[in-house]
Design an enzyme around this catalytic site. Structure first.
Site, short mmCIF file in Angstrom:
data_model
loop_
_atom_site.label_atom_id
_atom_site.label_comp_id
_atom_site.label_asym_id
_atom_site.label_seq_id
_atom_site.Cartn_x
_atom_site.Cartn_y
_atom_site.Cartn_z
CB CYS A 180 -0.90 -0.01 1.30
SG CYS A 180 -1.88 1.37 0.94
CB CYS A 215 -0.83 2.47 3.98
SG CYS A 215 -2.19 1.90 3.02
CG ASP A 216 2.88 1.05 4.36
OD1 ASP A 216 2.32 1.59 5.46
OD2 ASP A 216 2.79 0.10 3.99
#
Ligand code: NAP
Length: 308
Positions: free
Chosen positions: A133, A136-137
């Site tokens: 992701c 997200c990261d």
């Protein structure tokens, strides 16, 4: 006594949320099991730029809006995941870790999850440099060198998004031809710190405490290439979440086959979104399925003689 819902929806992505909005508005008592994260894959998407009416919206914002819309019409949204289902007969049962639910109809909208590469080091370094992701990261890799693996829309979108944060991004693809849409490829080519590496097959992810190297093999010559990277973003497609459905419904390549009405082989059971075998996997086709599935559930319920 347990409530008997008209509709139970399993999955809180765009298909499930849309099904909930349409079902509630049709006057059906509706419960939606969203799982732990609301919004499905779209919540993990950086920018969405092909959903009509929204020339540019962050995936997480769209997921939030869908969830708020479903709640605002009165759908009951529960952060639980289906763990077992009994789908035959006029009353269906869906079990979560917490409870057991009963409904006259079930809409399956559990969507898909990111496919794994299955190479050495991938599992070991997940969360320590390997990510599925970028949205997200990505922030953990500011100014660092990373690789994105894949040649589809997700990989290109991830690579473009990461190029704004990272020092250098390698886009590793196993063929010379990218699968992604032209406009994404054109945009990627304008990112000065994005380097295309193809045709290379990922072989191994290596490191100590964290990821340090991505080992590749040239597809034709077999020549080995090692990229020094601190992050590896895997974007090699998705797999439908149909594990629960094995033995309950006929599956084709892991998907449920259903016509536009989203009716499955089981009466009162409908499928919507990425679980449904189709030609185009998009948010817009998922929401279309959600609306059709809810409408079909309504028609099915209207045909039942003893509905109170
Ligand atoms: P995808 O379109 O299936 O692409 C997966 C990519 O990973 C392909 O390029 C494939 O290579 C490569 N791949 C698969 N297995 C591999 C392996 N073991 N090793 C190395 N490479 C591997 O998946 P996606 O990009 O996640 O997209 C999923 C669906 O969502 C698609 O239908 C896509 O159109 C849709 N989507 C749409 C948008 C948008 O409209 N903006 C954004 C994201 C996703 P090959 O090309 O050689 O098969």
């Amino acid at each position: 006594m347990k409530p008997l819902y008209d509709v139970l929806i399993s999955g809180g992505g765009p298909a499930g949320m849309t099904a909930a909005i349409y079902a509630v508005r049709a006057g059906l008592s509706t419960v939606l099991l969203t799982g732990p994260a609301r919004g499905g894959q779209v919540a993990y998407t950086d920018v969405v730029d092909n959903y009509p009416g929204f020339p540019m919206i962050y995936g997480s914002d769209l997921a939030q809006r869908l969830s708020e819309h479903a709640k605002s019409v009165g759908a009951e949204l529960l952060e639980e995941s289906a763990e077992a289902m009994e789908l035959s007969g006029p009353v269906k049962t869906v079990k979560t870790e917490e409870r057991e639910y009963q409904a006259r109809t079930v809409i399956l909208a559990q969507g898909s999850e990111r496919r794994k590469l299955g190479i050495p080091g991938e599992k070991e370094f997940t969360g320590r440099g390997v990510s599925y992701c970028a949205t997200c990261d990505g922030n953990f890799f500011r100014n660092k060198t990373v690789a994105v693996i894949g040649g589809g829309n997700t990989a290109l979108g991830d690579a473009i998004g990461l190029s704004a944060l990272c020092g250098k991004v390698f886009l590793v693809h196993r063929r010379d031809q990218l699968r992604a849409m032209d406009h994404l490829i054109r945009q990627a080519k304008t990112c000065g710190n994005l380097e295309f590496v193809h045709p290379y097959l990922p072989q191994e992810i290596q490191g100590g405490q964290k990821v340090e190297h991505l080992v590749l093999k040239e597809r034709n010559s077999g020549e080995q290439k090692i990229l020094d990277v601190e992050g590896v973003f895997v974007a090699v497609g998705v797999e439908p979440n149909t594990k629960l459905l094995q033995g309950l419904l006929p599956l084709k390549d892991g998907f449920v086959e259903a016509p536009e009405t989203c009716e499955t082989a089981l009466p009162g059971v409908f499928v919507a979104g990425d679980l449904r075998k189709k030609a185009l996997y998009q948010i817009v086709t998922a929401v279309s399925d959600g609306a059709n599935a809810a409408h079909s559930a309504l028609l099915y319920l209207q045909r039942q003689p003893n509905r109170t």
